[in-house]
Design a protein around this motif. Structure first.
Motif, short mmCIF file in Angstrom:
data_model
loop_
_atom_site.label_atom_id
_atom_site.label_comp_id
_atom_site.label_asym_id
_atom_site.label_seq_id
_atom_site.Cartn_x
_atom_site.Cartn_y
_atom_site.Cartn_z
N GLY A 32 -5.36 19.46 26.25
CA GLY A 32 -4.03 19.82 26.73
C GLY A 32 -2.97 18.85 26.27
N PRO A 33 -1.70 19.17 26.59
CA PRO A 33 -0.59 18.33 26.14
C PRO A 33 -0.55 16.99 26.87
N VAL A 34 0.17 16.06 26.30
CA VAL A 34 0.32 14.74 26.92
C VAL A 34 0.90 14.88 28.32
N CYS A 35 1.94 15.71 28.48
CA CYS A 35 2.52 15.99 29.79
C CYS A 35 2.36 17.48 30.09
N PRO A 36 1.62 17.83 31.13
CA PRO A 36 1.39 19.26 31.41
C PRO A 36 2.64 20.02 31.82
N TYR A 37 3.72 19.32 32.18
CA TYR A 37 4.90 19.98 32.72
C TYR A 37 6.08 20.01 31.75
N ALA A 38 6.00 19.30 30.65
CA ALA A 38 7.17 19.14 29.79
C ALA A 38 7.62 20.46 29.16
N GLN A 39 6.69 21.28 28.71
CA GLN A 39 7.10 22.53 28.05
C GLN A 39 7.81 23.45 29.02
N ALA A 40 7.29 23.56 30.25
CA ALA A 40 7.97 24.39 31.25
C ALA A 40 9.35 23.83 31.57
N SER A 41 9.47 22.52 31.62
CA SER A 41 10.76 21.89 31.89
C SER A 41 11.77 22.22 30.80
N LEU A 42 11.35 22.13 29.55
CA LEU A 42 12.23 22.48 28.43
C LEU A 42 12.58 23.97 28.45
N GLY B 96 15.14 24.91 31.25
CA GLY B 96 16.40 24.19 31.31
C GLY B 96 16.46 23.17 32.42
N THR B 97 15.29 22.64 32.82
CA THR B 97 15.24 21.63 33.89
C THR B 97 14.82 20.26 33.36
N PHE B 98 14.89 20.11 32.05
CA PHE B 98 14.65 18.83 31.38
C PHE B 98 16.03 18.21 31.19
N LEU B 99 16.43 17.35 32.12
CA LEU B 99 17.82 16.91 32.23
C LEU B 99 17.97 15.46 31.78
N LEU B 100 18.98 15.24 30.95
CA LEU B 100 19.18 13.95 30.31
C LEU B 100 20.48 13.31 30.77
N ALA B 101 20.40 12.04 31.10
CA ALA B 101 21.57 11.25 31.42
C ALA B 101 21.61 10.06 30.46
N PHE C 291 18.81 14.14 42.30
CA PHE C 291 17.60 14.89 41.99
C PHE C 291 17.11 15.67 43.20
N LEU C 292 17.12 15.03 44.36
CA LEU C 292 16.64 15.69 45.57
C LEU C 292 17.51 16.89 45.95
N ASP C 293 18.80 16.83 45.62
CA ASP C 293 19.68 17.97 45.86
C ASP C 293 19.47 19.08 44.83
N LEU C 294 19.28 18.69 43.57
CA LEU C 294 19.12 19.67 42.49
C LEU C 294 17.79 20.40 42.56
N ALA C 295 16.75 19.69 42.95
CA ALA C 295 15.40 20.26 42.90
C ALA C 295 14.64 19.94 44.18
N SER D 51 9.01 21.51 37.68
CA SER D 51 9.39 21.36 36.27
C SER D 51 10.63 20.49 36.06
N THR D 52 11.32 20.12 37.12
CA THR D 52 12.56 19.37 36.97
C THR D 52 12.29 17.89 36.77
#
Length: 216
Positions: free
Chosen positions: A57-67, A70-75, A98-102, A111-112
């Protein structure tokens, strides 16, 4: 692009924001190369298997779903010269946001993620590592995890291969996400962290991790 409801200086971008040549925000214009590098790293590294990972499996199991969602958020926080204390202050608004957004239990919770890029800290990797250690208590108590990534890479081994250092990234960053059941190995050595884990998941521990839990 998501603006903080109370602080105009805090902005979150998703990967679609950083691709156009016409940047929609000054931070993208100034740090587009770093933002694009992190998105490319996520797609090429986090979302794919790795020969040294030690499992399928992938290095991060959640990264693809996050991308995909649209919940892969960059600051971006561009300054350098931070201390552990100043990074703690810098990250606190993102934790609460983060707690408010997700909120946990919401459709996008798992996925966030918020990745706070620290491009000015390339020569201060030890400060980032120390900040993660100091901040962990204040995140775990909220059911969150905070992770450190940089090109050192951080001296933390993979769960399935002790010789693999999985937290390598092209830009230094601290990353916020929800705690998940498979985080137990990162929490079991601290009673406060283990208590927070049990508050969320009870004794419903993944089968392959049950031997890590000491019954109270």
């Amino acid at each position: 692009m998501i603006r903080h409801p109370y602080d105009d200086s805090l902005v979150l971008f998703d990967p679609a924001d950083v691709e156009p040549d016409l940047a929609p925000h000054p931070l993208i214009g100034e740090h587009q190369a770093d933002l694009r590098a992190v998105v490319a790293w996520a797609r090429a590294y986090l979302c794919r298997p790795h020969a040294e990972l030690g499992r399928r499996g992938p290095v991060c199991p959640y990264a693809q779903a996050s991308l995909d969602r649209g919940t892969f958020l960059l600051a971006v926080q561009p300054g350098g010269g931070h201390t552990v204390a100043s990074l703690s202050t810098l990250l606190a608004p993102y934790r609460d946001w983060f707690l408010d957004l997700a909120p946990r239990g919401g459709a996008a919770a798992q996925s966030t993620t918020i990745l706070v890029l620290l491009p000015g800290m390339r020569d201060a990797r030890q400060v980032i590592d120390a900040a993660q250690r100091e901040l962990k208590d204040a995140y775990v108590v909220h059911g969150l995890m905070i992770g450190e990534f940089h090109d050192g890479p951080p001296d933390k081994s993979g769960l399935w291969n002790p010789d693999f250092r999985p937290l390598h990234s092209p830009v230094p960053m601290l990353v916020i996400r929800h705690m998940v059941p498979t985080d137990l190995p990162f929490l079991v050595s601290d009673e406060t962290h283990l208590a927070a884990y049990r508050d969320l998941f009870g004794e419903q521990v993944p089968g392959h991790l049950r031997d890590l839990v000491t019954k109270p």
